[in-house]
Scaffold this motif. Structure first.
Motif, short mmCIF file in Angstrom:
data_model
loop_
_atom_site.label_atom_id
_atom_site.label_comp_id
_atom_site.label_asym_id
_atom_site.label_seq_id
_atom_site.Cartn_x
_atom_site.Cartn_y
_atom_site.Cartn_z
N GLN A 46 0.90 -1.50 -0.02
CA GLN A 46 0.02 -0.02 0.04
C GLN A 46 1.15 1.11 0.19
O GLN A 46 1.85 1.15 0.86
CB GLN A 46 -1.19 -0.45 1.04
N GLU A 47 0.55 2.42 -0.74
CA GLU A 47 1.57 3.14 -1.10
C GLU A 47 0.67 4.44 0.66
O GLU A 47 -0.35 4.53 1.28
CB GLU A 47 0.68 4.39 -1.82
N ARG A 48 2.33 4.87 1.17
CA ARG A 48 1.56 5.86 2.47
C ARG A 48 1.87 6.89 2.31
O ARG A 48 2.73 7.30 1.33
CB ARG A 48 2.50 5.17 3.63
N ARG A 83 10.27 6.67 3.30
CA ARG A 83 10.78 5.19 1.75
C ARG A 83 9.53 4.78 2.20
O ARG A 83 9.70 3.73 1.39
CB ARG A 83 12.07 3.97 2.64
N ALA A 84 8.53 4.97 2.82
CA ALA A 84 7.05 4.43 2.59
C ALA A 84 6.98 2.38 2.79
O ALA A 84 6.71 1.36 2.33
CB ALA A 84 6.57 4.49 0.95
N ILE A 85 7.98 2.50 4.36
CA ILE A 85 7.85 0.95 4.48
C ILE A 85 6.88 1.31 5.83
O ILE A 85 6.66 1.75 6.65
CB ILE A 85 9.64 0.28 4.63
N PRO A 86 6.41 -0.17 5.15
CA PRO A 86 5.20 -0.13 6.69
C PRO A 86 5.86 -0.56 7.60
O PRO A 86 6.54 -1.55 8.07
CB PRO A 86 3.80 -0.97 5.76
N VAL A 87 5.15 0.24 8.95
CA VAL A 87 6.38 -0.61 10.77
C VAL A 87 5.34 -1.52 11.52
O VAL A 87 4.08 0.05 11.98
CB VAL A 87 6.95 0.22 10.70
N VAL A 88 5.08 -2.24 11.88
CA VAL A 88 4.76 -3.49 12.63
C VAL A 88 5.25 -3.11 13.79
O VAL A 88 5.68 -3.34 14.18
CB VAL A 88 3.69 -3.97 12.18
N LEU A 89 4.21 -2.68 14.93
CA LEU A 89 4.62 -2.62 16.75
C LEU A 89 4.17 -4.03 17.06
O LEU A 89 3.09 -4.40 17.22
CB LEU A 89 4.48 -1.82 17.24
N ALA A 90 4.75 -5.15 17.22
CA ALA A 90 3.98 -6.36 17.33
C ALA A 90 3.90 -7.03 18.69
O ALA A 90 5.00 -6.70 19.27
CB ALA A 90 4.33 -7.73 16.36
#
Length: 439
Positions: A2-4, A156-163
């Motif tokens: 997905q584009e952010r 850099r449009a890198i998705p980040v998930v806090l898991a």
């Protein structure tokens, strides 16, 4: 993916700039600390360049997972296997802060998962690292919140998930002291998958967007005992002989003395009782061994393959990767970091083996899980060494009671499985991916 939408930092740069300045000034101290810790644990002095993204470039990977140390690596293990299964063409890189975390990763995955040490959270360092790895997704385990890392990933449009995220009241108060920086950093997470409703409320109170927070539960409930672990536990019991055994796991400075006092009290009532003592940090193994000697208790060390005879009062678990088997082999488990104000450690490895659990008064790191276990009767809390010795005496003398308490703890684990499936759904949602269609 997905584009952010990338925000314009504007006036927020000043807040993050002050944080970065402090971090730059602290860098020499951080490097000196690595050298100092490396005097007793040489792993800290190895591959220091990786922490600055210097030297040999980090390998390219579609997924970058950050896990601090042994506990986070252990928790991330099932998630990594599922990601490898769902997306077999995606290379995975795991970073850790500690050498023990790196060692545990190697034990779990060998050459199948790449490892690097976590880059320091400075803009240039993080930028170099991301340019080397070029991940399509970053997964941060539990509560590692790094402002410059989050900003660089967003750019850099890198998705980040806090898991598998958790946030104690104590930690939330700390983040609230830097409210503006905390808010702008939390807003950059694509998704925050939390262990409990209380964790969700604390994250949102600090500024996390409610629509990005999901309560998925703790993936630590999804741990499975391999047959090899049961075999190892049975071998350990044969090594120790037919005697009452309690395991003190992940213990800390100042705590071992109290545990040894409790064991001396216990020996006065149950002379054949054996304490399996497993310090949290490997660099303390020798000091703890010396402490046992000062208490006048006969010691055998696992690392030296020393015989655990009838005269042995304490068996030191001074090896890496064996804690789950040691816990499974015990009759009762005490979880360390809880008689001293460290905040406690994970109860579930013991509970998943049906072993009854004792904890001290300080359990804020695993507050939700601890309360679940206490309410279900799968664990009990003791205020001090004297109370610990008394509860051990009662449990070790009554096999039926131990089995009942252990069964209640195991039931808690069984009821709360499924967090891993929910977490993977959140990850797929964050990056706009779907798992491969079944053939």
């Amino acid at each position: 993916m997905q584009e952010r939408v990338v925000r314009n930092d504007g006036p927020r740069l000043a807040t993050r700039g002050l944080y970065t300045l402090i971090l730059r000034l602290a860098l020499p101290l951080a490097l000196a600390r690595l050298y100092w810790r490396g005097l007793k644990a040489p792993g800290y002095r190895r591959r220091v360049g990786e922490r600055l993204a210097w030297g040999e470039p980090a390998p390219r990977a579609s997924v970058w997972i950050h896990a601090v140390s042994v506990g986070e690596v252990q928790a991330a293990g099932p998630m990594i296997r599922r990601l490898q299964s769902r997306f077999p063409d995606s290379g995975i890189l795991v970073t850790t802060t500690t050498p023990t975390g790196a060692e545990r990763l190697g034990e779990l995955f060998g050459e199948g998962v790449a490892h690097r040490y976590t880059p320091y959270d400075l803009p240039g360092v993080v930028g170099r690292f991301l340019d080397q790895v070029r991940p399509g997704l970053t997964i941060v385990m539990e509560t590692e919140i790094w402002p410059n890392l989050l900003a660089a990933c967003e750019q850099r449009a890198i998705p980040v998930v806090l898991a598998n995220a958790r946030l104690s009241e104590r930690s939330a108060h700390g983040y609230a002291r830097v409210a503006e920086l905390s808010r702008e950093t939390l807003e950059r997470f694509s998704r925050i998958a939390v262990q409990s409703r209380g964790d969700a409320e604390r994250f949102m109170a600090l500024g996390a967007a409610p629509e990005r927070v999901r309560v998925t539960g703790s993936i630590k409930f999804d741990l499975r005992q391999p047959a090899s672990q049961r075999d190892c536990a049975e071998a350990l019991r044969r090594l120790w002989g037919q005697r009452p055994v309690w395991v003190a796991a992940s213990t800390h400075e100042g705590e071992e003395s109290m545990l040894l006092q409790a064991h001396r009290r216990l020996l006065a009532r149950i002379p054949r009782a054996l304490l399996i003592l497993v310090p949290r940090h490997p660099e303390r193994f020798d000091r703890v061994a010396a402490l046992v000697a000062r208490h006048g208790l006969a010691l055998a060390r696992r690392s030296r393959q020393e015989v655990c005879g009838e005269e042995t009062a304490v068996f030191l678990g001074d090896t890496m990767g064996e804690l789950p088997a040691l816990l499974a082999a015990g009759d009762v488990a005490f979880i360390g970091g809880s008689l001293v104000p460290i905040g406690g450690h994970n109860l579930l490895e013991a509970a998943a083996s049906g072993v009854p659990v004792l904890v001290g008064p300080h359990t804020f790191n695993f507050a939700a899980i601890t309360e679940m276990m206490l309410e279900a009767g799968g664990a009990e809390r003791v205020p001090d060494a004297e109370a610990l010795a008394e509860r051990l005496r009662t449990w070790l003398a009554d096999a039926a009671l131990r089995a009942e308490v252990g069964a209640r703890g195991l039931a808690v684990v069984e009821r709360n499985r499924g967090a891993l499936d929910r977490l993977l759904e959140v990850i797929e949602e964050a990056v706009g991916l779907q798992p491969p269609a079944a053939s």
